[in-house]
Design an enzyme around this catalytic site. Structure first.
Site, PDB file in Angstrom:
ATOM      1  N   TYR A 148      11.886   2.631  -1.186  1.00 48.62           N
ATOM      2  CA  TYR A 148      12.983   1.721  -1.517  1.00 48.62           C
ATOM      3  C   TYR A 148      14.050   2.439  -2.347  1.00 48.62           C
ATOM      4  O   TYR A 148      14.610   1.881  -3.283  1.00 48.62           O
ATOM      5  CB  TYR A 148      12.447   0.521  -2.298  1.00 48.62           C
ATOM      6  N   TRP A 165       5.787  -7.660  13.108  1.00 46.27           N
ATOM      7  CA  TRP A 165       5.080  -8.951  13.078  1.00 46.27           C
ATOM      8  C   TRP A 165       5.611  -9.921  14.121  1.00 46.27           C
ATOM      9  O   TRP A 165       4.912 -10.862  14.492  1.00 46.27           O
ATOM     10  CB  TRP A 165       5.138  -9.553  11.677  1.00 46.27           C
ATOM     11  N   ASP A 237       4.954  -7.539  -9.573  1.00 44.86           N
ATOM     12  CA  ASP A 237       4.258  -6.338  -9.128  1.00 44.86           C
ATOM     13  C   ASP A 237       2.776  -6.647  -9.219  1.00 44.86           C
ATOM     14  O   ASP A 237       2.238  -6.798 -10.322  1.00 44.86           O
ATOM     15  CB  ASP A 237       4.631  -5.165 -10.032  1.00 44.86           C
ATOM     16  N   PHE A 238       2.092  -6.772  -8.081  1.00 45.81           N
ATOM     17  CA  PHE A 238       0.708  -7.246  -8.148  1.00 45.81           C
ATOM     18  C   PHE A 238      -0.260  -6.255  -8.786  1.00 45.81           C
ATOM     19  O   PHE A 238      -1.390  -6.605  -9.087  1.00 45.81           O
ATOM     20  CB  PHE A 238       0.194  -7.747  -6.797  1.00 45.81           C
ATOM     21  N   HIS A 256      -3.795  -0.078   3.272  1.00 47.23           N
ATOM     22  CA  HIS A 256      -3.746   1.277   3.838  1.00 47.23           C
ATOM     23  C   HIS A 256      -2.753   2.188   3.111  1.00 47.23           C
ATOM     24  O   HIS A 256      -2.745   3.397   3.323  1.00 47.23           O
ATOM     25  CB  HIS A 256      -3.475   1.239   5.343  1.00 47.23           C
ATOM     26  N   ASN A 303       0.340   9.280   9.219  1.00 43.83           N
ATOM     27  CA  ASN A 303       1.577   8.788   8.623  1.00 43.83           C
ATOM     28  C   ASN A 303       1.367   8.346   7.186  1.00 43.83           C
ATOM     29  O   ASN A 303       2.239   8.519   6.333  1.00 43.83           O
ATOM     30  CB  ASN A 303       2.156   7.631   9.450  1.00 43.83           C
ATOM     31  N   GLN A 307       3.550   9.662   3.997  1.00 43.05           N
ATOM     32  CA  GLN A 307       4.424   8.668   3.375  1.00 43.05           C
ATOM     33  C   GLN A 307       3.832   7.920   2.184  1.00 43.05           C
ATOM     34  O   GLN A 307       4.586   7.338   1.407  1.00 43.05           O
ATOM     35  CB  GLN A 307       4.859   7.628   4.419  1.00 43.05           C
TER      36      GLN A 307
END
Length: 346
Positions: A148, A165, A237-238, A256, A303, A307
């Site tokens: 972000y 989705w 922010d969990f 993941h 990936n 990332q």
């Protein structure tokens, strides 16, 4: 015995070597607006007309269009005036921006962001960490801070996830009967596409999207209208903030991103907040237990290396994480599609 030069060049090696070229042809046609133009035109067009409309070189455009024909993304008709190109059904459905099932945004995210990280895959394998520093010159310690890194990048990522989705959401939400759960928290729910699928499939449910404040702001402005009253938001922010009580929590493509310790930390917080009889739904692409496939999931795991801090896992590995947090009666459902579902109950 013949030399190596006498052997036929293995076709599979050719196909794998061309994989990058194939995807870039599709990404480029999307980016230039080829599929959108052909849909809007309502009729086949020549390469010269397409090039003129899109401000492209005529020779370059003709080669791009012919490559798309070879990939069955376009069809061509030979007439007295020359070759005329049109979309195939798959392109109309998945590669045009206006289609409800459009994958345009995830294509652009892969083309402009993911591929830049993948240039440093060898470094990621050597070092065991993501490659944002090399790809974008920013710290890799906070993967989502890097993801972000600008409002534009965040919007691209959210739009890309919504694309996914739009074609995969219903499969994972219908894997189990979730109708008994009416109070649902979608943790890291982003742009709300999965929440929208959830209230469509289970009209008696209400879904709260729990995400970072800046993500919630963009979701409200760009993706979820005030008229969708069954979808609400919770900023936080969990990892740091508390998680409110609910009947069902959804982690869709969240665990993941993180290593086992952080997954256990999150799941323990969710277990504590969860109402008795409630549960947690994990939506992930599951590896075979021997990790021999599916190949798409193996590539997704690569990936995660370039990332994030995480990896793709087997059903047994996710079950173990759920059990460590206290969840029991764990069910696994493979959908046969890109993403699967794991349900743990309290």
């Amino acid at each position: 015995m013949g030399s190596a030069e006498d052997l036929d060049y293995p076709q599979i090696i050719v196909q794998y070597s061309n994989g990058f070229l194939i995807s870039k042809v599709m990404f480029t046609a999307c980016e230039l607006g080829v599929f959108d133009l052909l849909l809007e035109s309502g009729k086949p067009l020549s390469s010269d007309a397409i090039a003129a409309h899109l401000g492209a070189d005529t020779i370059g455009m003709e080669r791009l269009l012919d490559a798309c024909v070879g990939l069955k993304l376009l069809a061509v008709e030979m007439t007295q005036e020359g070759a005329l190109y049109r979309n195939t059904e798959i392109s109309n459905i998945y590669l045009t921006k206006s289609s409800p099932k459009s994958q345009y945004h995830i294509m652009m995210y892969y083309s402009n962001t993911v591929y830049l990280c993948w240039q440093y895959l060898a470094d990621a394998v050597r070092e065991g960490r993501n490659q944002y520093e090399r790809a974008f010159g920013i710290s890799s310690k906070d993967p989502f801070g890097a993801m972000y890194r600008s409002d534009e990048e965040m919007l691209k990522f959210m739009a890309g996830q919504n694309s996914v989705w739009s074609i995969c959401g219903r499969d994972v939400l219908a894997a189990f009967d979730l109708s008994p759960f009416t109070q649902i928290y979608d943790l890291g729910g982003g742009g709300g596409a999965l929440a929208r699928e959830c209230i469509s499939l289970y009209p008696n449910s209400a879904v709260t999207i729990y995400d970072l404040p800046k993500v919630v702001q963009v979701a409200k402005e760009q993706f979820v209208s005030p008229e969708e009253r069954q979808i609400t938001f919770h900023e936080g922010d969990f990892f740091i903030d508390s998680i409110p009580e609910a009947e069902l929590y959804i982690f869709s493509k969240i665990l993941h991103d993180w290593d086992d310790d952080k997954c256990k930390q999150l799941l323990a917080k969710v277990y504590k907040a969860c109402k008795p009889g409630g549960g947690v739904l994990l939506v992930e692409s599951l590896l075979n237990e021997d990790k021999s496939g599916p190949v798409e999931t193996q590539l997704y795991s690569m990936n995660m290396l370039v990332q994030t801090e995480g990896k793709e896992r087997t059903a047994a590995e996710y079950s173990k994480l759920l059990e460590a947090a206290g969840f029991g009666v764990i069910q696994v459902k493979r959908t046969g599609k890109l993403y699967d579902a794991v349900l743990g109950r309290k």
